[in-house]
Design a protein around this motif. Sequence first.
Motif, PDB file in Angstrom:
ATOM      1  N   GLU A 150      83.993   2.993  13.916  1.00  0.00           N
ATOM      2  CA  GLU A 150      84.000   4.311  14.704  1.00  0.00           C
ATOM      3  C   GLU A 150      84.091   5.359  13.641  1.00  0.00           C
ATOM      4  N   ILE A 151      84.647   5.248  12.532  1.00  0.00           N
ATOM      5  CA  ILE A 151      84.934   6.161  11.208  1.00  0.00           C
ATOM      6  C   ILE A 151      83.391   6.304  10.972  1.00  0.00           C
ATOM      7  N   CYS A 152      82.879   5.233  10.543  1.00  0.00           N
ATOM      8  CA  CYS A 152      81.494   5.328   9.866  1.00  0.00           C
ATOM      9  C   CYS A 152      80.408   6.127  10.993  1.00  0.00           C
ATOM     10  N   ASN A 153      80.654   6.141  11.993  1.00  0.00           N
ATOM     11  CA  ASN A 153      79.635   6.750  13.005  1.00  0.00           C
ATOM     12  C   ASN A 153      79.927   8.336  13.039  1.00  0.00           C
ATOM     13  N   THR A 154      81.080   8.759  12.500  1.00  0.00           N
ATOM     14  CA  THR A 154      81.114  10.228  12.242  1.00  0.00           C
ATOM     15  C   THR A 154      80.333  11.083  11.290  1.00  0.00           C
ATOM     16  N   VAL A 155      79.690  10.033  10.441  1.00  0.00           N
ATOM     17  CA  VAL A 155      78.798  10.579   9.667  1.00  0.00           C
ATOM     18  C   VAL A 155      77.219  10.182   9.741  1.00  0.00           C
ATOM     19  N   LYS A 156      76.447  11.087   9.705  1.00  0.00           N
ATOM     20  CA  LYS A 156      75.076  10.520   9.799  1.00  0.00           C
ATOM     21  C   LYS A 156      74.221  11.328   8.591  1.00  0.00           C
ATOM     22  N   ILE A 157      73.462  10.442   7.876  1.00  0.00           N
ATOM     23  CA  ILE A 157      72.654  10.791   6.609  1.00  0.00           C
ATOM     24  C   ILE A 157      71.283  10.406   7.107  1.00  0.00           C
ATOM     25  N   ALA A 158      70.264  11.597   6.855  1.00  0.00           N
ATOM     26  CA  ALA A 158      69.008  11.685   7.150  1.00  0.00           C
ATOM     27  C   ALA A 158      68.414  10.493   6.518  1.00  0.00           C
ATOM     28  N   GLY A 159      67.694   9.693   7.143  1.00  0.00           N
ATOM     29  CA  GLY A 159      66.664   8.639   6.376  1.00  0.00           C
ATOM     30  C   GLY A 159      67.529   7.401   5.793  1.00  0.00           C
ATOM     31  N   VAL A 160      68.906   7.397   6.474  1.00  0.00           N
ATOM     32  CA  VAL A 160      69.837   6.286   5.996  1.00  0.00           C
ATOM     33  C   VAL A 160      70.346   5.578   7.246  1.00  0.00           C
ATOM     34  N   PRO A 161      70.031   4.236   7.503  1.00  0.00           N
ATOM     35  CA  PRO A 161      70.441   3.465   8.936  1.00  0.00           C
ATOM     36  C   PRO A 161      71.974   3.577   8.675  1.00  0.00           C
ATOM     37  N   ASP A 162      72.431   3.460   9.949  1.00  0.00           N
ATOM     38  CA  ASP A 162      74.224   3.303  10.098  1.00  0.00           C
ATOM     39  C   ASP A 162      74.606   2.015   9.432  1.00  0.00           C
ATOM     40  N   GLU A 163      73.792   0.975   9.560  1.00  0.00           N
ATOM     41  CA  GLU A 163      74.183  -0.147   9.050  1.00  0.00           C
ATOM     42  C   GLU A 163      74.305  -0.336   7.738  1.00  0.00           C
ATOM     43  N   ALA A 164      73.459   0.480   6.620  1.00  0.00           N
ATOM     44  CA  ALA A 164      73.572   0.651   5.394  1.00  0.00           C
ATOM     45  C   ALA A 164      74.710   1.335   5.097  1.00  0.00           C
ATOM     46  N   ILE A 165      75.179   2.381   5.609  1.00  0.00           N
ATOM     47  CA  ILE A 165      76.533   3.046   5.561  1.00  0.00           C
ATOM     48  C   ILE A 165      77.771   2.238   5.589  1.00  0.00           C
ATOM     49  N   ARG A 166      77.385   1.327   6.538  1.00  0.00           N
ATOM     50  CA  ARG A 166      78.633   0.576   6.968  1.00  0.00           C
ATOM     51  C   ARG A 166      78.896  -0.516   5.700  1.00  0.00           C
ATOM     52  N   LEU A 167      77.693  -1.072   5.398  1.00  0.00           N
ATOM     53  CA  LEU A 167      77.458  -1.986   4.704  1.00  0.00           C
ATOM     54  C   LEU A 167      78.088  -1.622   3.048  1.00  0.00           C
ATOM     55  N   SER A 168      77.659  -0.403   2.636  1.00  0.00           N
ATOM     56  CA  SER A 168      78.040   0.059   1.551  1.00  0.00           C
ATOM     57  C   SER A 168      79.592   0.635   1.120  1.00  0.00           C
ATOM     58  N   LEU A 169      80.109   0.896   2.493  1.00  0.00           N
ATOM     59  CA  LEU A 169      81.464   1.475   2.442  1.00  0.00           C
ATOM     60  C   LEU A 169      82.638   0.508   2.701  1.00  0.00           C
ATOM     61  N   PHE A 170      82.318  -0.869   3.118  1.00  0.00           N
ATOM     62  CA  PHE A 170      82.999  -1.795   4.072  1.00  0.00           C
ATOM     63  C   PHE A 170      84.145  -2.316   2.897  1.00  0.00           C
ATOM     64  N   SER A 171      83.964  -2.310   1.596  1.00  0.00           N
ATOM     65  CA  SER A 171      84.911  -2.742   0.465  1.00  0.00           C
ATOM     66  C   SER A 171      85.997  -1.835   0.381  1.00  0.00           C
ATOM     67  N   PHE A 172      85.990  -0.421   0.605  1.00  0.00           N
ATOM     68  CA  PHE A 172      86.770   0.400   0.652  1.00  0.00           C
ATOM     69  C   PHE A 172      87.930   0.491   1.747  1.00  0.00           C
ATOM     70  N   SER A 173      87.681  -0.385   3.006  1.00  0.00           N
ATOM     71  CA  SER A 173      88.310  -0.647   3.877  1.00  0.00           C
ATOM     72  C   SER A 173      89.290  -2.115   3.779  1.00  0.00           C
ATOM     73  N   LEU A 174      89.235  -2.556   2.585  1.00  0.00           N
ATOM     74  CA  LEU A 174      89.691  -3.924   2.586  1.00  0.00           C
ATOM     75  C   LEU A 174      90.710  -3.809   1.259  1.00  0.00           C
ATOM     76  N   ALA A 175      91.867  -4.617   1.403  1.00  0.00           N
ATOM     77  CA  ALA A 175      92.813  -4.369   0.405  1.00  0.00           C
ATOM     78  C   ALA A 175      93.222  -5.909  -0.113  1.00  0.00           C
ATOM     79  N   ILE A 176      93.977  -5.779  -1.187  1.00  0.00           N
ATOM     80  CA  ILE A 176      94.492  -7.302  -1.884  1.00  0.00           C
ATOM     81  C   ILE A 176      93.576  -8.400  -1.437  1.00  0.00           C
TER      82      ILE A 176
END
Length: 279
Positions: free
Chosen positions: A27-53
């Motif tokens: 839901e958070i990732c869907n708030t941002v759209k980058i021209a020419g960049v698939p939604d799955e690519a954004i989710r894949l590149s930022l997923f590590s920031f949602s994890l801890a320890i």
Amino acid sequence: MIHLIQGNLFHGLPNEDPYAHLATYIEICNTVKIAGVPDEAIRLSLFSFSLAIKAKKWLHSFKGNSLKTWEEVVEKFLKKYFPESKTIEGKAVISSIHQFPDESLSEAFDRFRGLLRKTPTHGFSVPIQLNIFIDGLRPQTKQLLDASAGGKIKLKTLEEATELIENMFVSDHAILRDRVHQPTKKSLLELSSQDAVLAQNKLLSKQLEILTETTSKLPTKLSTGQPSQSSVLQVTSCTICGGAHESNHCIPFEEQTQEVSYMGNQQRQGYNQGGFSIF
């Protein structure tokens, strides 16, 4: 965006819900759209920031770019933090649901839907879900549902049953309010002091009524055995003291005085010997 993602951290603890974490992250990732960049690519590149320890260490344990797609990340993530054992446990909880004694229909249904969301891999079809929920209701609630449905509620689809239950929420809450304010009958041990006094007064009034009724019947019962005036013994007055007895039964005044004086001395001696004193 990274700041928003880090507000929804997943630590890999047993009480955390990996499905809920993924839903919020997407839901958070869907708030941002980058021209020419698939939604799955954004989710894949930022997923590590949602994890801890522990969870972040787990993701970093994959060498290089071994997880190349978002689908692979989701598959590995759920397999790690929602194994088959959790699915089995969740299915057992869902299938054994029962309405609590003080639980309304709407409350029971909300709890049931929460269990379904908690175990998305339960595998129960829609008709089975409906049967499981209805079988877990109290008999009185089942009768109420059948009456509202104009027949067997089990013959309705899940959507129809859901709509029917939601339409009953208003009356359900009214029943809850009445149940909260409805006075309950008190046992004898729970009577307040005022209640106890009232109960005692009522008992005494009943006993007095019975006693009065019994006393009023005594003249009637004694009338048959009561002697007539003609049979009453006529006693002449005493010529010595003027009392209501014959003269030969009279005790001289001096002897009465001595007897009374003697009895008084005996009582005083008895009190003194017993140790009783008013001082």
